[in-house]
Scaffold this motif. Structure first.
Motif, PDB file in Angstrom:
ATOM      1  N   ASN A   9    -125.258   9.935  12.875  1.00  0.00           N
ATOM      2  CA  ASN A   9    -125.653   8.474  12.410  1.00  0.00           C
ATOM      3  C   ASN A   9    -125.539   8.258  10.986  1.00  0.00           C
ATOM      4  OD1 ASN A   9    -127.133   6.113  11.739  1.00  0.00           O
ATOM      5  ND2 ASN A   9    -128.844   6.719  13.108  1.00  0.00           N
ATOM      6  N   LEU A  10    -124.647   7.410  10.619  1.00  0.00           N
ATOM      7  CA  LEU A  10    -124.144   7.131   9.315  1.00  0.00           C
ATOM      8  C   LEU A  10    -125.239   6.736   8.366  1.00  0.00           C
ATOM      9  CD1 LEU A  10    -120.873   5.401   9.560  1.00  0.00           C
ATOM     10  CD2 LEU A  10    -121.203   7.973   8.969  1.00  0.00           C
ATOM     11  N   LEU A  11    -126.224   6.023   9.097  1.00  0.00           N
ATOM     12  CA  LEU A  11    -127.325   5.209   8.418  1.00  0.00           C
ATOM     13  C   LEU A  11    -128.503   6.477   8.083  1.00  0.00           C
ATOM     14  CD1 LEU A  11    -127.856   2.365  10.587  1.00  0.00           C
ATOM     15  CD2 LEU A  11    -126.398   2.284   8.694  1.00  0.00           C
ATOM     16  N   GLU A  12    -128.376   7.848   8.464  1.00  0.00           N
ATOM     17  CA  GLU A  12    -129.242   8.749   8.359  1.00  0.00           C
ATOM     18  C   GLU A  12    -128.513   9.736   7.299  1.00  0.00           C
ATOM     19  OE1 GLU A  12    -130.520  10.096  12.107  1.00  0.00           O
ATOM     20  OE2 GLU A  12    -131.743   8.054  12.471  1.00  0.00           O
ATOM     21  N   THR A  13    -127.454   9.661   6.846  1.00  0.00           N
ATOM     22  CA  THR A  13    -126.464  10.518   6.091  1.00  0.00           C
ATOM     23  C   THR A  13    -126.835  10.450   4.523  1.00  0.00           C
ATOM     24  OG1 THR A  13    -124.883  10.412   7.635  1.00  0.00           O
ATOM     25  CG2 THR A  13    -124.399  11.381   5.518  1.00  0.00           C
ATOM     26  N   GLN A  14    -127.455  11.665   3.998  1.00  0.00           N
ATOM     27  CA  GLN A  14    -127.747  11.613   2.586  1.00  0.00           C
ATOM     28  C   GLN A  14    -126.876  12.199   1.904  1.00  0.00           C
ATOM     29  OE1 GLN A  14    -131.326  13.957   2.033  1.00  0.00           O
ATOM     30  NE2 GLN A  14    -131.383  13.444  -0.304  1.00  0.00           N
ATOM     31  N   CYS A  15    -126.157  11.450   1.092  1.00  0.00           N
ATOM     32  CA  CYS A  15    -125.170  11.873   0.173  1.00  0.00           C
ATOM     33  C   CYS A  15    -124.822  10.929  -1.073  1.00  0.00           C
ATOM     34  CB  CYS A  15    -123.748  11.752   0.938  1.00  0.00           C
ATOM     35  SG  CYS A  15    -123.516  10.285   1.829  1.00  0.00           S
ATOM     36  N   ASP A  16    -124.096  11.271  -1.767  1.00  0.00           N
ATOM     37  CA  ASP A  16    -123.736  10.310  -3.032  1.00  0.00           C
ATOM     38  C   ASP A  16    -122.929   8.986  -2.783  1.00  0.00           C
ATOM     39  OD1 ASP A  16    -125.335  11.919  -4.705  1.00  0.00           O
ATOM     40  OD2 ASP A  16    -123.613  13.311  -5.426  1.00  0.00           O
ATOM     41  N   VAL A  17    -121.976   9.388  -1.998  1.00  0.00           N
ATOM     42  CA  VAL A  17    -121.209   8.133  -1.560  1.00  0.00           C
ATOM     43  C   VAL A  17    -120.802   8.508  -0.013  1.00  0.00           C
ATOM     44  CG1 VAL A  17    -118.918   6.952  -1.954  1.00  0.00           C
ATOM     45  CG2 VAL A  17    -120.079   8.002  -3.808  1.00  0.00           C
ATOM     46  N   LEU A  18    -120.986   7.319   0.786  1.00  0.00           N
ATOM     47  CA  LEU A  18    -120.652   7.368   2.169  1.00  0.00           C
ATOM     48  C   LEU A  18    -119.484   6.435   2.348  1.00  0.00           C
ATOM     49  CD1 LEU A  18    -121.429   8.117   5.030  1.00  0.00           C
ATOM     50  CD2 LEU A  18    -122.716   5.849   5.088  1.00  0.00           C
ATOM     51  N   ALA A  19    -118.310   6.928   2.518  1.00  0.00           N
ATOM     52  CA  ALA A  19    -116.934   6.321   2.809  1.00  0.00           C
ATOM     53  C   ALA A  19    -116.749   5.915   4.009  1.00  0.00           C
ATOM     54  CB  ALA A  19    -116.129   7.144   2.144  1.00  0.00           C
ATOM     55  N   VAL A  20    -116.593   4.845   4.557  1.00  0.00           N
ATOM     56  CA  VAL A  20    -116.410   4.474   6.022  1.00  0.00           C
ATOM     57  C   VAL A  20    -115.000   3.491   5.940  1.00  0.00           C
ATOM     58  CG1 VAL A  20    -118.561   4.645   6.673  1.00  0.00           C
ATOM     59  CG2 VAL A  20    -117.570   2.338   5.948  1.00  0.00           C
ATOM     60  N   THR A  21    -114.326   3.620   7.120  1.00  0.00           N
ATOM     61  CA  THR A  21    -113.123   2.686   7.289  1.00  0.00           C
ATOM     62  C   THR A  21    -113.318   1.526   7.929  1.00  0.00           C
ATOM     63  OG1 THR A  21    -112.354   4.031   9.264  1.00  0.00           O
ATOM     64  CG2 THR A  21    -111.752   4.667   7.182  1.00  0.00           C
ATOM     65  N   CYS A  22    -112.528   0.373   7.649  1.00  0.00           N
ATOM     66  CA  CYS A  22    -112.587  -0.938   8.404  1.00  0.00           C
ATOM     67  C   CYS A  22    -111.443  -1.264   8.763  1.00  0.00           C
ATOM     68  CB  CYS A  22    -113.398  -1.598   7.329  1.00  0.00           C
ATOM     69  SG  CYS A  22    -113.378  -3.548   8.031  1.00  0.00           S
ATOM     70  N   PHE A  23    -111.034  -1.676  10.078  1.00  0.00           N
ATOM     71  CA  PHE A  23    -109.874  -2.403  10.644  1.00  0.00           C
ATOM     72  C   PHE A  23    -110.125  -3.755  10.455  1.00  0.00           C
ATOM     73  CE2 PHE A  23    -109.555   2.023  12.621  1.00  0.00           C
ATOM     74  CZ  PHE A  23    -108.158   2.125  12.426  1.00  0.00           C
ATOM     75  N   GLY A  24    -109.324  -4.227   9.540  1.00  0.00           N
ATOM     76  CA  GLY A  24    -109.365  -5.817   9.563  1.00  0.00           C
ATOM     77  C   GLY A  24    -110.886  -6.599   9.202  1.00  0.00           C
ATOM     78  N   ASP A  25    -111.295  -7.673   9.728  1.00  0.00           N
ATOM     79  CA  ASP A  25    -112.270  -8.435   9.277  1.00  0.00           C
ATOM     80  C   ASP A  25    -113.552  -7.637   9.436  1.00  0.00           C
ATOM     81  OD1 ASP A  25    -114.318 -10.246   9.314  1.00  0.00           O
ATOM     82  OD2 ASP A  25    -113.583 -11.393  10.771  1.00  0.00           O
ATOM     83  N   PRO A  26    -114.097  -7.395   8.217  1.00  0.00           N
ATOM     84  CA  PRO A  26    -115.463  -6.550   8.147  1.00  0.00           C
ATOM     85  C   PRO A  26    -116.543  -7.141   9.181  1.00  0.00           C
ATOM     86  CG  PRO A  26    -114.870  -7.696   6.050  1.00  0.00           C
ATOM     87  CD  PRO A  26    -113.933  -7.857   6.819  1.00  0.00           C
ATOM     88  N   ALA A  27    -116.686  -8.461   9.220  1.00  0.00           N
ATOM     89  CA  ALA A  27    -117.498  -9.164  10.043  1.00  0.00           C
ATOM     90  C   ALA A  27    -117.545  -8.532  11.650  1.00  0.00           C
ATOM     91  CB  ALA A  27    -117.653 -10.598  10.071  1.00  0.00           C
ATOM     92  N   LYS A  28    -116.485  -8.106  12.090  1.00  0.00           N
ATOM     93  CA  LYS A  28    -115.989  -7.697  13.452  1.00  0.00           C
ATOM     94  C   LYS A  28    -116.128  -6.134  13.455  1.00  0.00           C
ATOM     95  CE  LYS A  28    -113.343 -11.969  14.497  1.00  0.00           C
ATOM     96  NZ  LYS A  28    -111.838 -12.247  14.859  1.00  0.00           N
ATOM     97  N   ASP A  29    -116.180  -5.631  12.508  1.00  0.00           N
ATOM     98  CA  ASP A  29    -116.348  -4.085  12.472  1.00  0.00           C
ATOM     99  C   ASP A  29    -117.831  -3.510  12.978  1.00  0.00           C
ATOM    100  OD1 ASP A  29    -114.365  -1.720  11.532  1.00  0.00           O
ATOM    101  OD2 ASP A  29    -116.618  -1.071  11.031  1.00  0.00           O
ATOM    102  N   ALA A  30    -117.625  -2.668  13.825  1.00  0.00           N
ATOM    103  CA  ALA A  30    -119.167  -2.048  14.175  1.00  0.00           C
ATOM    104  C   ALA A  30    -119.801  -1.368  13.129  1.00  0.00           C
ATOM    105  CB  ALA A  30    -118.870  -1.364  15.549  1.00  0.00           C
ATOM    106  N   THR A  31    -118.871  -0.475  12.187  1.00  0.00           N
ATOM    107  CA  THR A  31    -119.645   0.415  11.312  1.00  0.00           C
ATOM    108  C   THR A  31    -120.079  -0.691  10.411  1.00  0.00           C
ATOM    109  OG1 THR A  31    -118.245   2.157  12.053  1.00  0.00           O
ATOM    110  CG2 THR A  31    -119.375   2.277   9.796  1.00  0.00           C
ATOM    111  N   VAL A  32    -119.323  -1.470   9.782  1.00  0.00           N
ATOM    112  CA  VAL A  32    -119.718  -2.417   8.700  1.00  0.00           C
ATOM    113  C   VAL A  32    -120.813  -3.227   9.194  1.00  0.00           C
ATOM    114  CG1 VAL A  32    -118.707  -4.190   7.205  1.00  0.00           C
ATOM    115  CG2 VAL A  32    -117.321  -2.469   7.656  1.00  0.00           C
ATOM    116  N   LYS A  33    -120.958  -3.694  10.288  1.00  0.00           N
ATOM    117  CA  LYS A  33    -122.092  -4.553  10.952  1.00  0.00           C
ATOM    118  C   LYS A  33    -123.372  -3.620  10.687  1.00  0.00           C
ATOM    119  CE  LYS A  33    -120.386  -6.191  14.881  1.00  0.00           C
ATOM    120  NZ  LYS A  33    -120.285  -6.992  15.908  1.00  0.00           N
ATOM    121  N   ALA A  34    -123.166  -2.476  11.090  1.00  0.00           N
ATOM    122  CA  ALA A  34    -124.351  -1.721  11.325  1.00  0.00           C
ATOM    123  C   ALA A  34    -125.028  -1.335   9.539  1.00  0.00           C
ATOM    124  CB  ALA A  34    -124.254  -0.196  11.879  1.00  0.00           C
TER     125      ALA A  34
END
Length: 94
Positions: A9-34
């Protein structure tokens, strides 16, 4: 600098910088939406104001203001997923 690849669960990850990827429109990306929901809409608001469209190698960085265990997030655009897959398949034939 220490880099780690994590699953879970990315939302529970403790770190300085959490890097995630996004394919195209961020409003349609599940990780970005979370992440956007957890940050009360700040991710998509910042994406719109900074012109982040998830294009290849575009980046969007934000402080989480204590709303997540991660201090900051970095969204890295990978472009359109279908186009990327087509380029990958074409490269396999060369």
């Amino acid at each position: 600098m220490e880099l780690r690849l994590l699953a879970g669960n990315l939302l529970e990850t403790q770190c300085d910088v959490l890097a995630v990827t996004c394919f195209g429109d961020p409003a349609k990306d599940a990780t970005v939406k979370a992440l956007n929901a957890a940050l009360s809409g700040l991710v998509l608001e910042a994406a719109a104001s900074e012109g982040f469209e998830g294009k290849s190698l575009q980046t969007l960085g934000l402080h989480t203001t204590g709303k997540l265990p991660a201090k900051r997030i970095l969204v890295v655009g990978l472009g359109n997923k279908a186009d990327r897959q087509a380029r990958h398949r074409a490269s396999l034939h060369h």
